[in-house]
Design a protein around this motif. Structure first.
Motif, PDB file in Angstrom:
ATOM      1  N   GLN A 148      22.649  27.265  52.772  1.00  0.00           N
ATOM      2  CA  GLN A 148      22.322  28.740  52.205  1.00  0.00           C
ATOM      3  C   GLN A 148      23.386  29.106  51.282  1.00  0.00           C
ATOM      4  N   PRO A 149      23.214  28.417  49.928  1.00  0.00           N
ATOM      5  CA  PRO A 149      24.394  28.788  48.985  1.00  0.00           C
ATOM      6  C   PRO A 149      24.039  30.472  48.606  1.00  0.00           C
ATOM      7  N   PHE A 150      25.137  31.332  48.729  1.00  0.00           N
ATOM      8  CA  PHE A 150      25.155  32.462  48.744  1.00  0.00           C
ATOM      9  C   PHE A 150      26.076  33.188  47.688  1.00  0.00           C
ATOM     10  N   GLY A 151      27.204  33.491  48.228  1.00  0.00           N
ATOM     11  CA  GLY A 151      28.306  34.006  47.180  1.00  0.00           C
ATOM     12  C   GLY A 151      28.793  32.867  46.069  1.00  0.00           C
ATOM     13  N   VAL A 152      29.188  33.286  44.996  1.00  0.00           N
ATOM     14  CA  VAL A 152      29.443  32.464  44.152  1.00  0.00           C
ATOM     15  C   VAL A 152      30.329  33.047  43.157  1.00  0.00           C
ATOM     16  N   ALA A 153      31.455  32.166  42.631  1.00  0.00           N
ATOM     17  CA  ALA A 153      32.361  32.597  41.744  1.00  0.00           C
ATOM     18  C   ALA A 153      32.788  31.212  40.691  1.00  0.00           C
ATOM     19  N   VAL A 154      33.316  31.513  39.557  1.00  0.00           N
ATOM     20  CA  VAL A 154      33.643  30.611  38.589  1.00  0.00           C
ATOM     21  C   VAL A 154      35.018  30.359  38.590  1.00  0.00           C
ATOM     22  N   SER A 155      35.816  29.358  38.245  1.00  0.00           N
ATOM     23  CA  SER A 155      37.265  29.484  38.064  1.00  0.00           C
ATOM     24  C   SER A 155      37.448  30.057  36.671  1.00  0.00           C
ATOM     25  N   PRO A 156      38.600  30.654  36.327  1.00  0.00           N
ATOM     26  CA  PRO A 156      38.783  31.185  35.058  1.00  0.00           C
ATOM     27  C   PRO A 156      38.684  30.310  33.847  1.00  0.00           C
ATOM     28  N   ASP A 157      38.861  28.982  34.063  1.00  0.00           N
ATOM     29  CA  ASP A 157      38.851  28.268  33.226  1.00  0.00           C
ATOM     30  C   ASP A 157      37.292  27.495  32.851  1.00  0.00           C
ATOM     31  N   GLY A 158      36.225  28.146  33.822  1.00  0.00           N
ATOM     32  CA  GLY A 158      35.224  27.759  33.698  1.00  0.00           C
ATOM     33  C   GLY A 158      34.711  26.450  34.149  1.00  0.00           C
ATOM     34  N   ARG A 159      35.724  25.661  34.727  1.00  0.00           N
ATOM     35  CA  ARG A 159      35.582  24.157  35.005  1.00  0.00           C
ATOM     36  C   ARG A 159      34.998  23.890  36.640  1.00  0.00           C
ATOM     37  N   ARG A 160      35.232  25.041  37.353  1.00  0.00           N
ATOM     38  CA  ARG A 160      34.754  24.806  38.668  1.00  0.00           C
ATOM     39  C   ARG A 160      33.940  26.141  39.142  1.00  0.00           C
ATOM     40  N   LEU A 161      32.964  25.772  39.867  1.00  0.00           N
ATOM     41  CA  LEU A 161      32.166  26.612  40.586  1.00  0.00           C
ATOM     42  C   LEU A 161      32.556  27.017  42.120  1.00  0.00           C
ATOM     43  N   TYR A 162      32.624  27.724  42.721  1.00  0.00           N
ATOM     44  CA  TYR A 162      32.944  27.998  44.134  1.00  0.00           C
ATOM     45  C   TYR A 162      31.597  28.703  44.977  1.00  0.00           C
ATOM     46  N   PRO A 187      30.255  32.615  55.576  1.00  0.00           N
ATOM     47  CA  PRO A 187      31.128  32.741  54.332  1.00  0.00           C
ATOM     48  C   PRO A 187      30.165  33.620  53.564  1.00  0.00           C
ATOM     49  N   SER A 188      30.653  34.727  52.779  1.00  0.00           N
ATOM     50  CA  SER A 188      29.912  35.672  51.860  1.00  0.00           C
ATOM     51  C   SER A 188      30.390  35.857  50.449  1.00  0.00           C
ATOM     52  N   GLY A 189      31.078  37.029  50.091  1.00  0.00           N
ATOM     53  CA  GLY A 189      31.761  37.076  48.697  1.00  0.00           C
ATOM     54  C   GLY A 189      32.588  36.048  48.574  1.00  0.00           C
ATOM     55  N   VAL A 190      32.739  35.775  47.340  1.00  0.00           N
ATOM     56  CA  VAL A 190      33.756  34.872  46.602  1.00  0.00           C
ATOM     57  C   VAL A 190      34.353  35.174  45.555  1.00  0.00           C
ATOM     58  N   ALA A 191      35.836  35.231  45.410  1.00  0.00           N
ATOM     59  CA  ALA A 191      36.482  35.303  43.759  1.00  0.00           C
ATOM     60  C   ALA A 191      37.515  34.419  43.610  1.00  0.00           C
ATOM     61  N   ALA A 192      37.708  34.207  42.315  1.00  0.00           N
ATOM     62  CA  ALA A 192      39.067  33.382  42.161  1.00  0.00           C
ATOM     63  C   ALA A 192      40.113  34.154  41.511  1.00  0.00           C
ATOM     64  N   GLY A 249      27.832  39.296  43.225  1.00  0.00           N
ATOM     65  CA  GLY A 249      28.796  38.613  42.411  1.00  0.00           C
ATOM     66  C   GLY A 249      29.113  39.271  41.145  1.00  0.00           C
ATOM     67  N   ALA A 250      29.851  38.549  40.340  1.00  0.00           N
ATOM     68  CA  ALA A 250      30.274  39.160  38.993  1.00  0.00           C
ATOM     69  C   ALA A 250      29.056  38.898  37.910  1.00  0.00           C
ATOM     70  N   PHE A 251      28.159  40.057  37.870  1.00  0.00           N
ATOM     71  CA  PHE A 251      26.952  39.701  37.106  1.00  0.00           C
ATOM     72  C   PHE A 251      26.863  40.191  35.477  1.00  0.00           C
ATOM     73  N   VAL A 252      28.038  40.671  35.303  1.00  0.00           N
ATOM     74  CA  VAL A 252      28.158  41.119  33.749  1.00  0.00           C
ATOM     75  C   VAL A 252      28.731  40.085  33.115  1.00  0.00           C
ATOM     76  N   ARG A 253      27.974  39.860  31.966  1.00  0.00           N
ATOM     77  CA  ARG A 253      28.494  39.002  30.965  1.00  0.00           C
ATOM     78  C   ARG A 253      29.032  39.630  29.707  1.00  0.00           C
ATOM     79  N   ALA A 254      30.319  39.242  29.228  1.00  0.00           N
ATOM     80  CA  ALA A 254      30.908  39.688  28.091  1.00  0.00           C
ATOM     81  C   ALA A 254      30.305  38.904  26.865  1.00  0.00           C
ATOM     82  N   VAL A 255      29.669  39.592  25.776  1.00  0.00           N
ATOM     83  CA  VAL A 255      29.033  39.065  24.771  1.00  0.00           C
ATOM     84  C   VAL A 255      30.172  38.700  23.653  1.00  0.00           C
ATOM     85  N   ASP A 256      30.303  37.698  23.359  1.00  0.00           N
ATOM     86  CA  ASP A 256      31.080  37.627  22.093  1.00  0.00           C
ATOM     87  C   ASP A 256      30.604  37.621  20.591  1.00  0.00           C
TER      88      ASP A 256
END
Lengths: 314, 184
Positions: free
Chosen positions: A95-109, A137-142, A307-314
């Motif tokens: 049951q995949p639930f909480g998710v985070a991305v590594s700062p370099d974008g190369r790994r998912l947790y 296991p619930s929330g995740v952050a890097a 999770g971290a749902f806000v996307r910074a648009v460049d």
């Protein structure tokens, strides 16, 4: 000057301005889709079908990708955030639930809620490593430096620190009852977790790996976000957002929001807070200093956006 | 097996007797939370309706409840009640919000057997508002999970069955509330 040139001169700044607004990627668990909200206009801009009862979300730091967990579909969707297109589904089981991305974008947790584990996934090769976290296991952050991953073991009442390189568990820190959402301070090495059952937020010193304090908030807190030296906490039963000073830990405000608020996000500049209201199907924006409600956008049915749902648009 | 149409808690008796009891302790809630909203109009002033609905220590207006025992009055987080059903089963509930001025209260179920109500982590709000017609509108809404939220539930414990059970319970409760208040 031709009319066309005039149009370019005067319209270009407007177009750039419009394109620079942040976006929210909001998984709607009941309607099985994802609403992308333009946070400048506070209007829903697109809806993507997701399936599998989507709940968790993480947007990469560069804004290129969004990852959405589907606990009942047992997969993670990989989304091209600019093109607003689902690229693929990664079958993860459980049951995949909480998710985070590594700062370099190369790994998912990814937290497997009923499987006791945190998964590290390479989103390209889908190569996976696993580490046991504990019960639910619930929330995740890097951490901002990418060295550690913090996961809440909800039913163990603990935050677990995982070394991102070895993917081994290096510390377990007792917190309040049923920690759920997790946020990490970009400045100081601190983690914050909202404790659903004890109605407080635990603050953990990640260098010392010890609990600093439990700060009382409202009934049934779910999500926590940090901005302007303050913590913003969505209280699901109280239908409020609690605000406290992260330096003094003193309470600053209680903001009335919509029905069953769950997740809290922050704009890139830290000036605006966003809250999903699960029952009333809305995303609200709140000024991070005046605490005034500045906008309301409709979502699909049952927005979770865990999770971290806000996307910074460049 | 399927769950028969249940008009009230009393209707759960055969099922309650037939099934082995599953403890509904704080189970995993990785599944999808469900929503139910039921409303009814009552030909009585809101204050008269709230006098019944707002008494957290007496759930006697709900069909199937033969006795309410509790403590803590209407103080949120302190007030608790135990509902005794005609079947012999009990339901433990806790008050989490109470707003007398807004005529609104929220409670959670702390313990119920799945054979009585096949749900987990249920919270519900009862709110009385003035109706355009001059009477009242009562809204009863809830967030909950199915029983056995983790993985694949046994066939009698799906999301649909949980929603059906809560909807029917709320509808029967509101109809009984209306009948009682309009009779008084």
């Amino acid at each position: 000057m031709s009319l066309r040139a005039l149009a370019v001169v005067f319209l270009a700044p407007l177009l750039i301005g419009a394109a620079r607004a942040d976006e929210a990627f909001v998984p709607n668990q009941s309607s099985d889709d994802l609403t992308i909200v333009d946070l400048g206009a506070m209007t829903p801009g697109a809806t993507l079908p997701i399936g599998g009862k989507p709940a968790g979300v993480a947007v990469s730091r560069d804004g290129a990708r969004a990852y959405v967990t589907s606990p009942e579909g047992h997969f993670v969707s990989v989304i091209d955030a600019r093109a607003r297109r689902v690229l693929k589904r990664i079958a993860v089981g459980g049951q995949p639930f909480g998710v985070a991305v590594s700062p370099d974008g190369r790994r998912l947790y990814v937290a497997d809620m009923n499987g006791r584990e945190l998964l590290e996934i390479d989103p390209d090769s889908e190569k996976t490593r696993r580490v046991e976290i504990g019960a639910m296991p619930s929330g995740v952050a890097a951490t901002p430096d990418g060295r550690f991953v913090i996961a809440a073991a909800r039913d163990d009442n603990a935050l677990v620190v995982v070394d991102a390189e070895t993917f081994a568990r290096v510390a377990t820190i007792a917190v309040g009852r049923h920690p759920y959402g997790v946020a990490i301070d970009a400045q100081g090495p601190r983690a914050y977790t909202a404790n659903v059952e004890s109605d407080d937020v635990s603050i953990v010193d990640l260098a010392e790996r010890k609990l600093i304090a439990n700060v009382r908030v409202g009934g049934h807190p779910y999500g926590v976000a940090l901005a302007k030296g303050r913590a913003f906490v969505a209280n699901q039963y109280a239908e409020t957002v609690s605000v406290f000073d992260t330096a003094t830990l003193a309470p600053l405000a209680t903001i009335k929001v919509g029905e069953y608020p769950e997740s809290v996000g922050v704009s890139r500049d830290g000036g605006t807070i966003y809250v999903t209201n699960w029952f009333s199907n809305e995303l609200w924006s709140i000024d991070a200093e005046s605490y005034k409600i500045t906008g309301k956008a409709s979502t699909g049915d049952g927005p979770r956006a865990f999770g971290a749902f806000v996307r910074a648009v460049d | 097996m399927t769950i028969p149409a249940l008009a009230c808690f009393r209707g759960f008796v055969p099922l309650f007797m037939a099934l082995a009891l599953f403890p509904a302790a704080a189970l995993a809630h990785g599944a999808t939370p469900q929503k139910v909203v039921e409303t009814i109009e009552i030909a009585a002033p809101p204050a008269k309706v709230w006098a019944v609905v707002g008494d957290f220590q007496d759930m006697g207006w709900l069909p199937g409840v033969v006795k309410t025992e509790g403590e803590g009055g209407v103080t949120p987080e302190i007030a608790k009640r135990r509902l005794f059903l005609a079947s012999g089963a009990t339901i433990d509930e806790r008050l989490v919000q109470y707003d007398d001025a807004a005529m609104s209260l929220r409670y959670i179920i702390e313990h119920v057997d799945f054979a009585v109500l096949p749900v987990g982590n249920l919270s519900a709000t009862l709110k009385v508002s003035p109706a355009a017609s001059g009477g009242s509108v009562v809204e009863w809404k809830s967030r909950f999970y199915r029983a056995f939220p983790g993985g694949n539930p046994p066939e009698q414990y799906t999301d649909e069955i949980a929603v059906k059970a809560v909807s029917e319970l709320f509808r029967s409760g509101l109809a009984a509330l209306k009948a009682r208040v309009e009779r008084e």
